[in-house]
Write an enzyme that holds these catalytic residues in place. Structure first.
Site, mmCIF file in Angstrom:
data_model
loop_
_atom_site.group_PDB
_atom_site.id
_atom_site.type_symbol
_atom_site.label_atom_id
_atom_site.label_comp_id
_atom_site.label_asym_id
_atom_site.label_seq_id
_atom_site.Cartn_x
_atom_site.Cartn_y
_atom_site.Cartn_z
ATOM 1 C CG ASP A 193 4.590 -17.353 17.804
ATOM 2 O OD1 ASP A 193 4.380 -16.947 16.641
ATOM 3 O OD2 ASP A 193 5.660 -17.149 18.415
ATOM 4 C CE LYS A 251 4.143 -19.239 12.971
ATOM 5 N NZ LYS A 251 4.810 -18.344 13.938
ATOM 6 C CD GLU A 272 11.615 -17.830 20.105
ATOM 7 O OE1 GLU A 272 12.090 -17.150 19.191
ATOM 8 O OE2 GLU A 272 10.407 -17.853 20.385
ATOM 9 N NE ARG A 317 -2.097 -1.757 3.446
ATOM 10 C CZ ARG A 317 -2.683 -2.681 4.216
ATOM 11 N NH1 ARG A 317 -3.973 -2.869 4.135
ATOM 12 N NH2 ARG A 317 -1.987 -3.393 5.081
ATOM 13 C CE LYS A 365 14.728 -22.822 12.540
ATOM 14 N NZ LYS A 365 15.545 -21.642 12.740
ATOM 15 C CG HIS A 382 7.967 -23.233 14.306
ATOM 16 N ND1 HIS A 382 7.724 -23.137 12.971
ATOM 17 C CD2 HIS A 382 8.023 -21.952 14.753
ATOM 18 C CE1 HIS A 382 7.640 -21.861 12.619
ATOM 19 N NE2 HIS A 382 7.811 -21.123 13.686
ATOM 20 C CG ASP A 401 6.755 -24.798 10.187
ATOM 21 O OD1 ASP A 401 7.891 -24.425 10.549
ATOM 22 O OD2 ASP A 401 5.908 -25.236 10.984
ATOM 23 C CG HIS A 402 11.115 -20.286 9.840
ATOM 24 N ND1 HIS A 402 10.100 -19.950 10.682
ATOM 25 C CD2 HIS A 402 12.246 -20.194 10.577
ATOM 26 C CE1 HIS A 402 10.594 -19.675 11.881
ATOM 27 N NE2 HIS A 402 11.897 -19.813 11.850
#
Ligand code: BG6
Length: 514
Positions: free
Chosen positions: A259, A172, A240, A64, A206, A264, A201-202
């Protein structure tokens, strides 16, 4: 090895290198957002650097904001310089890469924006030889997905002109619960076919996660012991050290279960627990993953406090730096009950895994960033040495370290040199860095390239996403209705609430110290 020999071996065929995508254009919706400059374009740039992108590859940013082509390119260049694993962009390479980048300004709801996009894509086909091949990337907040998908369909952008192909990548979060995930799937499938849809889904991109299948099915010695007969339990940890950063508004409506677990951690679990697929191809692998997810026993309301623990961080310090509590984060409601930590005990009701608990935990503001899957084996059946001068005899454990310090470690017991029969656990280690000496590609590099060559193996299928939501939605609803213990406070910089330790202690087990 000949091509025929490679193809004879499905695992090798799926993993072979040198896959060359056809010329194409990638349209990124929401291209002015963080994901584009932080992940997507640095990944594309690194693919270009490694000569993996096709000639004429083009990017159209659709968003935008009132940006020009030049301004957009500069933002992307800044993004590469700040975020690419290969450091600052090479000027000559950037120059040629940037020639294929343009910006298309439009609201996501405005039909004219899509009509002019279609014209622009046709022009790019003519000028850059992209042959009608298109990838649409939904990198917007999910509330725009509906309008974008509908408009792509209305303007015939779901089918490529001529002999080209069209694919769509969906970021996601894929839904907020089972109902919304189903609705999104239905809408997508009313416009695109399943083989055009790439749900990202990253974690599947990996390197270490891909290696789970190679480790299990590319070796003969692990599979025979990979079952209830030898495995005591499995722990999957994604810890994390960061908090919610500037995503408080999104996170407060999501929480750790939506999340991280729904996508994951469920992916990690399914790769570790699945049966061997009949081939290394998109459907065979995903069939097995879905079967495992289906076999997970739903957590009954009366089991909530036995099988789940939620936590929420309070002020503390992580790696010596003070951290504010979750309630003080921007975008978070002051009395929020959103979990920033969750631990689950799951049971897989299959012949392979009956009676073997899978413990999952993930949280923010924990002491370290560390993700691993640990397969904890049963103790030796007879303790010959237990009466010796030491009773330090631990059961074997195999840990697959997803990040950082990627590798695999097997712990076993060994005699300490000397006259006394002392026994101590030691480890046998495989480290990516030491064994291969090359940097692994970023997850997005692998996944974007897979999509460009039309390989959906590392993307999630409709039934996979819905099965995962079907398992977790009743749990989320029960929590929402006030059932079970509310999130327990844990100080930022600690390993989560005490209740999470008790969850395992009740079974006579403990979380691994990471
Ligand atoms: C994302 C979550 O999907 O994964 C984030 O939305 C999380 O909250 C991130 O921080 C973790 O990814 P990684 O690759 O840093 O482990």
């Amino acid at each position: 090895m000949t091509d025929t020999a490679i193809l004879d071996n499905p695992l090798r065929a799926g993993l072979r290198l040198g896959r060359a995508p056809e010329p194409c254009t990638m349209v990124i919706f929401g291209a002015t957002g963080d994901l584009t400059s932080r992940k997507l374009v640095p990944a594309l740039y690194n693919l270009a650097r490694e000569h993996r992108l096709p000639a004429g590859f083009s990017v159209v940013g659709f968003a935008r904001r009132d940006w020009s082509d030049d301004y957009f390119r500069q933002e992307l260049l800044d993004g590469i310089n700040a975020n690419s694993r290969s450091g600052a962009a090479d000027p000559a390479l950037w120059e040629s890469f940037a020639q294929g980048i343009s910006y298309h300004r439009s609201d996501f709801t405005n039909p004219e924006g899509y009509a002019s996009l279609a014209e622009r894509l046709n022009q790019i086909d003519e000028q850059r030889g992209t042959g009608g091949n298109r990838v649409f990337y939904l990198a917007t907040p999910p509330d725009s997905y509906h309008d974008i998908i509908q408009n792509l369909g209305t303007h015939g952008l779901n089918h490529a002109p001529g002999n080209g192909w069209t694919r769509i990548i969906v970021e996601k979060p894929f839904g907020h619960d089972l109902e919304s995930a189903r609705a999104l799937n239905q809408q997508l499938l009313s416009v695109f076919s399943e083989d055009q849809i790439y749900r990202i889904d990253h974690y599947l991109g990996k390197e270490t996660v891909q290696n789970i299948l190679v480790f299990r099915f590319g070796n003969g010695i692990f599979e025979p012991i990979w079952s209830r007969r030898y495995v005591d339990h499995v722990q999957i940890t994604v810890a994390e050290s960061i908090g919610v950063e500037d995503r408080g508004g999104y996170y407060d409506h999501s929480g750790a279960t939506r999340d991280m677990i729904q996508n994951h951690l469920m992916q990690l679990l399914s790769l570790v627990a699945m049966e061997p697929p009949v081939a290394y191809d998109a459907n065979a692998v995903r069939d097995e993953k879905v079967k495992v997810m289906r076999a997970i026993q739903p957590i009954a309301p009366e089991q909530l406090d036995n099988c789940t623990v939620r936590g929420q961080y309070t002020a503390g310090s992580v790696a010596g730096k003070p951290v504010q509590g979750y309630h003080s984060e921007k975008g978070v409601t002051p009395d929020s009950h959103t979990e920033t930590y969750v631990a689950l005990k799951l049971a897989i009701e299959s012949w392979r895994w009956a009676g073997v608990p899978f413990y999952l935990r993930t949280g923010k503001c924990l002491p370290r960033r560390v993700s691993e899957i640990a397969v904890q084996f049963k103790a030796a059946p007879l303790m010959l040495f237990a009466n010796g001068p030491t009773s330090d005899i631990e059961a074997n454990a195999l840990s697959i370290k997803i990040q950082p310090d990627e590798g695999i470690t097997l712990k076993f017991n060994s005699k300490v040199p000397g006259q006394a029969s002392q026994i101590r656990p030691v480890t046998m280690d495989f480290r990516y860095g030491t064994s291969f000496g090359v940097a692994s590609p970023e997850a997005y590099e692998r996944l974007l390239l897979d999509c460009l060559v039309g390989d959906g193996t590392l993307f999630t299928r409709r039934d996979e996403v819905e099965t995962s939501w079907a398992l977790l939605t009743p749990l989320l609803q029960a929590w929402q209705a006030g059932q079970g213990q509310p999130p327990q406070p844990y100080e930022a910089g600690t390993w989560g609430p005490h209740a999470a330790d008790e969850l395992l202690a009740r079974d006579g087990r403990a979380w691994r110290r990471l």
